[in-house]
Design an enzyme around this catalytic site. Structure first.
Site, mmCIF file in Angstrom:
data_model
loop_
_atom_site.group_PDB
_atom_site.id
_atom_site.type_symbol
_atom_site.label_atom_id
_atom_site.label_comp_id
_atom_site.label_asym_id
_atom_site.label_seq_id
_atom_site.Cartn_x
_atom_site.Cartn_y
_atom_site.Cartn_z
ATOM 1 N N CYS A 84 -2.284 -0.261 7.472
ATOM 2 C CA CYS A 84 -1.523 0.989 7.373
ATOM 3 C C CYS A 84 -1.666 1.837 8.631
ATOM 4 O O CYS A 84 -0.701 2.479 9.062
ATOM 5 C CB CYS A 84 -1.955 1.752 6.131
ATOM 6 N N HIS A 110 0.858 -1.180 0.000
ATOM 7 C CA HIS A 110 0.000 0.000 0.000
ATOM 8 C C HIS A 110 0.899 1.236 0.000
ATOM 9 O O HIS A 110 2.034 1.194 0.509
ATOM 10 C CB HIS A 110 -0.900 0.014 1.243
ATOM 11 N N CYS A 150 -6.160 1.899 5.885
ATOM 12 C CA CYS A 150 -6.770 0.620 6.304
ATOM 13 C C CYS A 150 -6.152 0.195 7.640
ATOM 14 O O CYS A 150 -5.223 0.842 8.129
ATOM 15 C CB CYS A 150 -6.524 -0.432 5.225
ATOM 16 N N GLU A 163 0.961 3.819 1.824
ATOM 17 C CA GLU A 163 1.414 4.238 3.154
ATOM 18 C C GLU A 163 2.574 3.373 3.655
ATOM 19 O O GLU A 163 3.520 3.876 4.263
ATOM 20 C CB GLU A 163 0.269 4.143 4.179
#
Lengths: 160, 160
Positions: free
Chosen positions: A97, A64, A94, A66
């Site tokens: 993260c 992801h 999410c 992040e």
């Protein structure tokens, strides 16, 4: 984007969220869910990472925007703790993260679109509000939300 | 470990959790919180990853044993989805790792010690039980718990 903004865009320095949105657009072009992020050292304004979702490209479910930003920032500063750093990300983080953000001790998180289905900051498990969460960053949601949400909507519409 | 177990250890094949515990011991030696993991392809028994906490070594707050196992497994299979794989980990996964496990679509998670403070499977946010969680692996807790918990206790006692 209306015509009225063209002049403004020519004269205005892009914000950090603008740069995160550029990353989200690059993700969409690469066939990834369009989420982008920027990690910045708050005291100096130094950009430590410009990242985007790269799950399919890297064959890595943890890639992801992040997570990649935190990993790059930690590598840049030589520390797993990034207490003086702020993250700009186009979508509400999410649970994976959000937990990584807490572990990294980020100072602030600015996010674009809220994510009622997958978010874990202001939706779902609201991870930073849990009694077991050791670090809660300052959170500012809805920054650049319209554009961030538009990118996501467009991406999923085109794939249907 | 009692003398009575020596004979058994000599004749018995180490289990996958034994191998995860070996990784946890290696983490402790390296000054990391002792957590180890093994990722295995269920159909073939092929071990895709033997990993341990490497947060300080890699200067990476996301370098939990489980995240490293998932990333290594995805690289080995060339896919961000690991539907036919099982994870053995000596400690109950945190929210970051639990979410990564769901994203990776792991089939089963076997964990050692429960973690009332940091766990997110049978404690805390119980991530797999959330309505927004798209994939819930089968979970088996308490496998090798005594040894896993002992390693952690010993590690934190020595650091106080």
């Amino acid at each position: 984007m209306g015509m009225g903004r063209i002049g403004a865009r020519e004269t205005k320095e892009p914000t950090l969220m603008d740069r995160a949105l550029d990353q989200a657009r690059a993700a969409a072009v690469a066939g990834e869910v369009p989420v982008g992020a920027v990690l910045v050292e708050a005291a100096t304004g130094r950009i430590l990472a410009l990242t985007r979702n790269r799950i399919e490209e890297l064959k890595d479910p943890t890639a992801h925007a992040e997570i990649l930003a935190i990993r790059a920032g930690s590598a840049a500063l030589g520390s797993p703790r990034l207490a003086g750093c702020d993250l700009y990300v186009t979508l509400e983080p999410c649970p994976m993260c959000a937990a990584a953000i807490a572990f990294a001790r980020l100072r602030r998180v600015y996010y674009g679109a809220g994510d009622p289905k997958g978010g874990a900051v202001d939706h779902g498990v609201r991870l930073f509000d849990q009694p077991t969460c050791h670090h809660r960053p300052e959170v500012y949601g809805g920054i650049g939300e319209t554009e961030a949400a538009g990118l996501l909507r467009e991406f999923f519409r085109a794939r249907r």
